[in-house]
Each structure stands twice: as C-alpha cells, then as structure tokens.
Motif scaffolding. Sequence first.
Motif, PDB file in Angstrom:
ATOM      1  N   GLY A  90     -29.420  -5.453  28.995  1.00 38.19           N
ATOM      2  CA  GLY A  90     -30.268  -6.380  29.330  1.00 38.19           C
ATOM      3  C   GLY A  90     -31.431  -6.549  28.368  1.00 38.19           C
ATOM      4  N   ALA A  91     -31.865  -5.238  28.093  1.00 40.56           N
ATOM      5  CA  ALA A  91     -33.210  -5.393  27.059  1.00 40.56           C
ATOM      6  C   ALA A  91     -32.590  -5.834  25.823  1.00 40.56           C
ATOM      7  N   SER A  92     -31.377  -5.218  25.164  1.00 38.83           N
ATOM      8  CA  SER A  92     -31.004  -5.737  23.821  1.00 38.83           C
ATOM      9  C   SER A  92     -30.683  -7.052  23.957  1.00 38.83           C
TER      10      SER A  92
ATOM     11  N   LEU B 211     -31.783  14.228  13.744  1.00 38.73           N
ATOM     12  CA  LEU B 211     -33.146  13.586  13.339  1.00 38.73           C
ATOM     13  C   LEU B 211     -32.944  12.416  12.312  1.00 38.73           C
ATOM     14  N   ASP B 212     -32.205  12.757  11.269  1.00 45.03           N
ATOM     15  CA  ASP B 212     -31.994  11.523  10.414  1.00 45.03           C
ATOM     16  C   ASP B 212     -30.968  10.506  10.649  1.00 45.03           C
ATOM     17  N   LEU B 213     -29.845  10.967  11.397  1.00 47.96           N
ATOM     18  CA  LEU B 213     -28.689  10.106  11.910  1.00 47.96           C
ATOM     19  C   LEU B 213     -29.396   9.351  12.737  1.00 47.96           C
ATOM     20  N   HIS B 214     -30.370   9.445  13.397  1.00 49.97           N
ATOM     21  CA  HIS B 214     -30.878   8.275  14.672  1.00 49.97           C
ATOM     22  C   HIS B 214     -31.771   7.422  13.879  1.00 49.97           C
ATOM     23  N   ILE B 215     -32.562   7.593  12.868  1.00 49.36           N
ATOM     24  CA  ILE B 215     -33.191   6.646  12.027  1.00 49.36           C
ATOM     25  C   ILE B 215     -32.150   5.838  11.338  1.00 49.36           C
ATOM     26  N   GLN B 216     -31.063   6.419  10.790  1.00 48.08           N
ATOM     27  CA  GLN B 216     -29.916   5.634  10.091  1.00 48.08           C
ATOM     28  C   GLN B 216     -29.189   4.846  11.401  1.00 48.08           C
ATOM     29  N   ALA B 217     -29.034   5.287  12.481  1.00 52.84           N
ATOM     30  CA  ALA B 217     -28.158   4.597  13.504  1.00 52.84           C
ATOM     31  C   ALA B 217     -28.807   3.174  13.954  1.00 52.84           C
ATOM     32  N   PHE B 218     -30.171   3.183  13.895  1.00 52.07           N
ATOM     33  CA  PHE B 218     -30.806   1.876  14.430  1.00 52.07           C
ATOM     34  C   PHE B 218     -30.534   0.938  13.275  1.00 52.07           C
ATOM     35  N   ARG B 219     -30.515   1.298  12.111  1.00 46.14           N
ATOM     36  CA  ARG B 219     -30.310   0.289  10.876  1.00 46.14           C
ATOM     37  C   ARG B 219     -28.981  -0.032  10.933  1.00 46.14           C
ATOM     38  N   ILE B 220     -27.924   0.791  11.021  1.00 42.69           N
ATOM     39  CA  ILE B 220     -26.646   0.724  11.143  1.00 42.69           C
ATOM     40  C   ILE B 220     -26.175  -0.372  12.366  1.00 42.69           C
ATOM     41  N   ALA B 221     -26.747  -0.246  13.511  1.00 44.75           N
ATOM     42  CA  ALA B 221     -26.346  -0.911  14.443  1.00 44.75           C
ATOM     43  C   ALA B 221     -27.014  -2.252  14.396  1.00 44.75           C
ATOM     44  N   GLU B 222     -28.311  -2.333  14.046  1.00 49.09           N
ATOM     45  CA  GLU B 222     -28.704  -3.819  13.997  1.00 49.09           C
ATOM     46  C   GLU B 222     -27.969  -4.583  12.824  1.00 49.09           C
TER      47      GLU B 222
ATOM     48  N   LEU C  40     -24.877  -4.533  11.847  1.00 48.22           N
ATOM     49  CA  LEU C  40     -23.622  -4.839  12.421  1.00 48.22           C
ATOM     50  C   LEU C  40     -23.412  -5.776  13.685  1.00 48.22           C
ATOM     51  N   SER C  41     -24.855  -5.426  14.344  1.00 44.31           N
ATOM     52  CA  SER C  41     -24.749  -5.795  15.700  1.00 44.31           C
ATOM     53  C   SER C  41     -23.475  -5.093  16.472  1.00 44.31           C
ATOM     54  N   LEU C  42     -23.733  -3.701  16.505  1.00 43.78           N
ATOM     55  CA  LEU C  42     -22.797  -2.969  17.257  1.00 43.78           C
ATOM     56  C   LEU C  42     -23.624  -1.654  17.744  1.00 43.78           C
ATOM     57  N   PRO C  43     -23.278  -1.215  19.008  1.00 41.89           N
ATOM     58  CA  PRO C  43     -23.785  -0.007  19.226  1.00 41.89           C
ATOM     59  C   PRO C  43     -23.434   1.384  18.661  1.00 41.89           C
ATOM     60  N   VAL C  44     -24.432   2.170  18.432  1.00 40.20           N
ATOM     61  CA  VAL C  44     -24.197   3.460  17.886  1.00 40.20           C
ATOM     62  C   VAL C  44     -24.437   4.896  18.726  1.00 40.20           C
TER      63      VAL C  44
ATOM     64  N   PRO D  82     -36.285  -2.053   9.159  1.00 41.52           N
ATOM     65  CA  PRO D  82     -36.899  -3.503   9.294  1.00 41.52           C
ATOM     66  C   PRO D  82     -37.217  -3.703  10.797  1.00 41.52           C
ATOM     67  N   PRO D  83     -38.040  -4.387  11.010  1.00 38.34           N
ATOM     68  CA  PRO D  83     -38.322  -4.873  12.486  1.00 38.34           C
ATOM     69  C   PRO D  83     -36.858  -5.449  13.046  1.00 38.34           C
ATOM     70  N   TYR D  84     -36.765  -5.418  14.071  1.00 36.16           N
ATOM     71  CA  TYR D  84     -35.235  -5.720  14.831  1.00 36.16           C
ATOM     72  C   TYR D  84     -35.376  -7.177  14.814  1.00 36.16           C
ATOM     73  N   GLU D  85     -34.371  -8.006  14.247  1.00 35.73           N
ATOM     74  CA  GLU D  85     -34.019  -9.220  14.341  1.00 35.73           C
ATOM     75  C   GLU D  85     -32.612  -9.531  14.838  1.00 35.73           C
ATOM     76  N   PRO D  86     -32.285  -9.567  16.272  1.00 35.36           N
ATOM     77  CA  PRO D  86     -31.415  -9.717  16.756  1.00 35.36           C
ATOM     78  C   PRO D  86     -30.294 -10.782  16.345  1.00 35.36           C
ATOM     79  N   ARG D  87     -29.093 -10.538  16.302  1.00 35.36           N
ATOM     80  CA  ARG D  87     -28.088 -11.652  15.850  1.00 35.36           C
ATOM     81  C   ARG D  87     -27.717 -12.581  16.769  1.00 35.36           C
ATOM     82  N   GLN D  88     -27.921 -12.151  18.293  1.00 34.91           N
ATOM     83  CA  GLN D  88     -27.697 -13.041  19.380  1.00 34.91           C
ATOM     84  C   GLN D  88     -28.739 -12.545  20.471  1.00 34.91           C
ATOM     85  N   VAL D  89     -29.393 -13.535  20.962  1.00 35.89           N
ATOM     86  CA  VAL D  89     -30.573 -13.279  22.057  1.00 35.89           C
ATOM     87  C   VAL D  89     -30.675 -14.198  22.956  1.00 35.89           C
TER      88      VAL D  89
END
Length: 414
Positions: free
Chosen positions: A67-69, A143-154, A156-160, A189-196
């Motif tokens: 719901g939040a996403s 630690l590093d993968l979590h920072i990368q995960a947010f960028r990858i997820a956003e 592609l608009s896919l969960p990680v 970068p700040p989160y800019e959703p592909r669908q909202v």
Amino acid sequence: MLKQIEGSRGVAEAVALSRPEVICAYPISPQTHIVEALSTLVKSGELAPCEFVNVESEFAAMSVAIGASAAGARAYTATASQGLLYMAEPLFNASGLGLPIVMTVANRAIGAPINIWNDHSDSMSQRDSGWIQLYAETNQEALDLHIQAFRIAEELSLPVMVCMDGFVLTHAVERVDVPAQEQVDAFLPPYEPRQVLDPEDPISIGAMVGPDAFTEVRYLAHDKQMQALDLIPAVAADFAAAFGRDSGGLVRPYRCDDAETVVVALGSVLGTIKDTVDELRDEGMSIGVLGLTSFRPFPLDAVRTALAGAQRVVVLERALAVGIGGIVAANVRMALSGISLHGYTVIAGLGGRAITKASLTRLFHEAVADKLEPLTFLDLDRDLVERELRRTRTTRRSGPAAENLLRDLGTRVG
C-alpha cells in the motif's frame, strides 16, 4: 566512516541512509535487531520523515509495504523463515504489481521440525515469486547491497530482497564502512514512482486479467528481470566509482582463471570456501570459487563464461529440494548446457550445521578425484539415518523421526 558494529545494525544504518518513508515489520529472529534499530531511529527523529508501522503479522507487513509503495512512498520491510512463508501471497502481489519494495531476508531454516539457525530454505522457496534476489557474502556487502537494491528496484519498478545469513552475519560484529548521507544521496535519487495511486489521476492497480493478456503480463515481468541482468552490474560499477569498493554485481569469481575445479556457492560460506581454496592452491590443487550474488535473475551467461574452462564443477548449497536435490545446481546446469564436464551437487549446512575447512578439504579432494556421488550430503551421519530407516521398516508406528534422532543422539530423553 569505519564502525565496529553488528551486521543487523549495519543494515539498519544502510536502510536509514536510503531515506525510506514507510517501514513495516513483524519481529522474527534473526531479523529483529534490524527493525528494532530502525524503529529507534524513527522514534528519535533521526530518520525523518518516516513512518514505522507496527503490524500484527508478516502478511500484514508486506500488505502495508504494498500500500505504501503504491501510494508513492519508498517502502522497506524485513523477515525470515516462517515469516517469509506467511507473506507468500502478498509477496507475489508486490512483484506482480511491479512495486519497488526492498526487503531484507535474514536467512533461516524452515520447519518442521523447528529450527532457528541458518540455511537458505526460506528465500529459495520464494525464488520464483518475481522478486530480484541478491545474496551477501559479508556484512559490508549486506550494507552495500541494500543501498544498491533501492536504486535497482526503483529503476526497474520491481521488488528486491537482499538475503543475508541469519546469525552468521546478522549477529556478527565486524568492521564496516558506513557511508555519509551525502554520498548515498548522490548515488540514490529521490523516489519517483513509475506508477502511483493519485486522486488527481485515478487508476486501478491489480485489476483482474483474463487469459487474453495474462501470458503477456507474466512475460513483461520476466523481461524486467532480464533487464536486471544489465542493470545490476551497472549499478555495482557506479557504486564502486562512488564509494571506492567493489560490491554487488552478478557473480564474483575467485581464482577461477586457470582452475580445473570450480566451487559454486552463495552467502557467507564463501569466506570459508575461499580460505580452503587458498590452502589447497598452496598444495598445488587447481581450484577456484564462483560466488553468486544474483540468484534471481539467474546470470546464465556470466556463469557459463566463468565456468567454461573448468573440468568439474561442485555446487555447494544450503537448501534442499526434497525429492530431487539441488536448487542452485539445477540453474548452474542450465548455464552449462552443452558443455561436457563433471558436475556435483553438495547439500551442506542445513539448519545451521557448521561447514568447516576440514570437511571442505576432504570434499574437494574427493571431487578432484571424481569420487563424489552426483548428490552428496556433507557430513551426513549415515549411521543415525540408518537406525531410523530400520525403525520405520520394522515398526509402523515408529514415531516422529526428528524426536527419534534426538534420542539416538542422547540429546533428548523420555
């Protein structure tokens, strides 16, 4: 900044630096310390603006994250073991809806019988849920993968899901390099959703799709994962340039270039395998290691390239597909289709059993001599197993196997 901290705390700081706006989680060992640390940061105001949602179950945690996403917030949660299974239904919804949620899985065995120690049964059970799966070898990489995960997820608009070995990493105190907030801000970068969901521009998310388009919807989800095969190493390269260390990517070869035997594995056991390989190299054995960071999407081409020169491959994995054997090994075999070599699957470390250098040394000597069975269970107590099999053959009501084994071991009476 270099800090000597628990792995869970390092992950919590990495997540906080990524500026999540909604965190929701239900505590289950061994991920509890992560969300406890994050709740403290939210309560103190250090992590703001961010809402920490206390939920009544793991199912609810993933539902709140969805719901939040969908409402346009950067969302995070964490779980493990039975908790991951409990959220299986919304787990598929999150990926099917293309929502870029990031989740930590503190890998732990699943029951029955009850076991709280580490193996990869939980995340492997959800390997086809549509989530990207990244596996950390060390606390620094977690630690590093979590920072990368947010960028990858956003992107592609896919969960990680970032998978780290429960207790082995989550509760280990190690020195890690925690980046500054301005470094993470420059990288993520700040989160800019592909669908909202926007009242000013109303849409439906999750509407029913019939046979006329369902295959195409699933294909598009698959295509996104294929895009991740290019994006994951690109993000890892950007991370290395920004933070000065290599972390992430698809695969991580170690002493593979001239190796006749290559061991394939993922997670924290890679450290023990590398130490063993170094000692065997000193003895003259031609052996290397291929660490898998990305398990979904599975990097077929990268694995095939890394293993192309090997004469034999040993896939060591901490999960068991009951009735067939290896999970990781099946994917490796796909990558090696058409290549003739000796291949072995080794099931090890289930339920937290130690994987020692002594056992690995014995195992690798047997592999190099091609004396391994195609499916091998490392350090399996065959006498213990045979006693239980004899019981089941002679007595119909032989009782629960787990309790019988414990009595045979002398760890349970009555």
